[in-house]
Design an enzyme around this catalytic site. Structure first.
Site, PDB file in Angstrom:
ATOM      1  N   LYS A 125      12.177   3.390   6.588  1.00 36.34           N
ATOM      2  CA  LYS A 125      12.001   4.133   5.149  1.00 36.34           C
ATOM      3  C   LYS A 125      12.817   5.526   5.229  1.00 36.34           C
ATOM      4  CE  LYS A 125       7.029   2.266   4.333  1.00 36.34           C
ATOM      5  NZ  LYS A 125       5.907   2.661   4.275  1.00 36.34           N
ATOM      6  N   ARG A 165       4.458  -6.406  13.252  1.00 35.53           N
ATOM      7  CA  ARG A 165       3.121  -5.540  12.981  1.00 35.53           C
ATOM      8  C   ARG A 165       2.538  -4.902  14.132  1.00 35.53           C
ATOM      9  NH1 ARG A 165       2.681  -4.588   7.667  1.00 35.53           N
ATOM     10  NH2 ARG A 165       0.417  -4.238   7.760  1.00 35.53           N
ATOM     11  N   HIS A 225       8.358  -0.177   6.946  1.00 33.89           N
ATOM     12  CA  HIS A 225       7.373  -1.321   6.667  1.00 33.89           C
ATOM     13  C   HIS A 225       7.749  -2.278   7.225  1.00 33.89           C
ATOM     14  CE1 HIS A 225       6.405  -4.153   3.334  1.00 33.89           C
ATOM     15  NE2 HIS A 225       7.293  -4.773   3.907  1.00 33.89           N
ATOM     16  N   ARG A 241       4.466   3.934  14.708  1.00 31.23           N
ATOM     17  CA  ARG A 241       3.649   4.749  13.678  1.00 31.23           C
ATOM     18  C   ARG A 241       2.672   5.965  14.870  1.00 31.23           C
ATOM     19  NH1 ARG A 241       2.134   0.675   8.955  1.00 31.23           N
ATOM     20  NH2 ARG A 241       4.066   0.801   7.837  1.00 31.23           N
TER      21      ARG A 241
END
Length: 149
Positions: free
Chosen positions: A9, A85, A115, A102
């Site tokens: 992003k 993921r 994402h 993250r």
């Protein structure tokens, strides 16, 4: 072989994390088959986040993803959707484990860096939304035989 869609992003691009993110997936043994730097149109953003259209945060998602350049990618490999993921971590960076993208780099849920498709079916839809078939390379790295039985 399974494929997934990932997008760094605008916050991840602005912070110079693209190389670090790509390195994590390469080190895991996945194959990059599509990559492009782009400014996302409002139309594409609204299609991508279509499932959230009636939710109060929808316009914020669209505004953010269109606010700067995004690096869109397609990765290939055995179990790549679920593994990608795990590498990304929880949606809220404060709940993400250290060692995840993250968990290592994110602080705020609204600026969570990357994402990743959440299911094989979602990946197929997102890949066809973001990439034309001729933009995807059909290749196998020579190290594939060292990764898969």
């Amino acid at each position: 072989m399974e494929r997934t869609f990932l997008a760094v992003k605008p916050d991840g691009v602005q912070r110079g994390l693209v190389g670090e993110i790509i390195s994590r997936y390469e080190a895991k043994g996945f194959t990059l088959v599509g990559l492009k730097l782009m400014v996302v149109s409002r139309e594409l953003a609204e299609q991508h986040y279509g499932e959230h259209k009636e939710k109060p945060f929808f316009s914020g998602l669209v505004d953010f993803i269109t606010s700067g350049p995004v690096v869109a990618m397609v990765w290939e490999g055995k179990g790549v959707v679920a593994a990608a993921r795990k590498i990304i971590g929880a949606t809220n960076p404060l709940g993400s484990e250290p060692g995840t993208i993250r968990g290592d780099f994110g602080i705020d849920i609204g600026r969570n860096i990357i994402h990743g498709s959440d299911a094989v079916e979602t990946a197929q839809r997102e890949i066809s939304l973001w990439f034309k078939s001729e933009e995807l390379a059909d290749w196998s790295p020579t190290l594939t035989s060292w990764i898969y039985e």
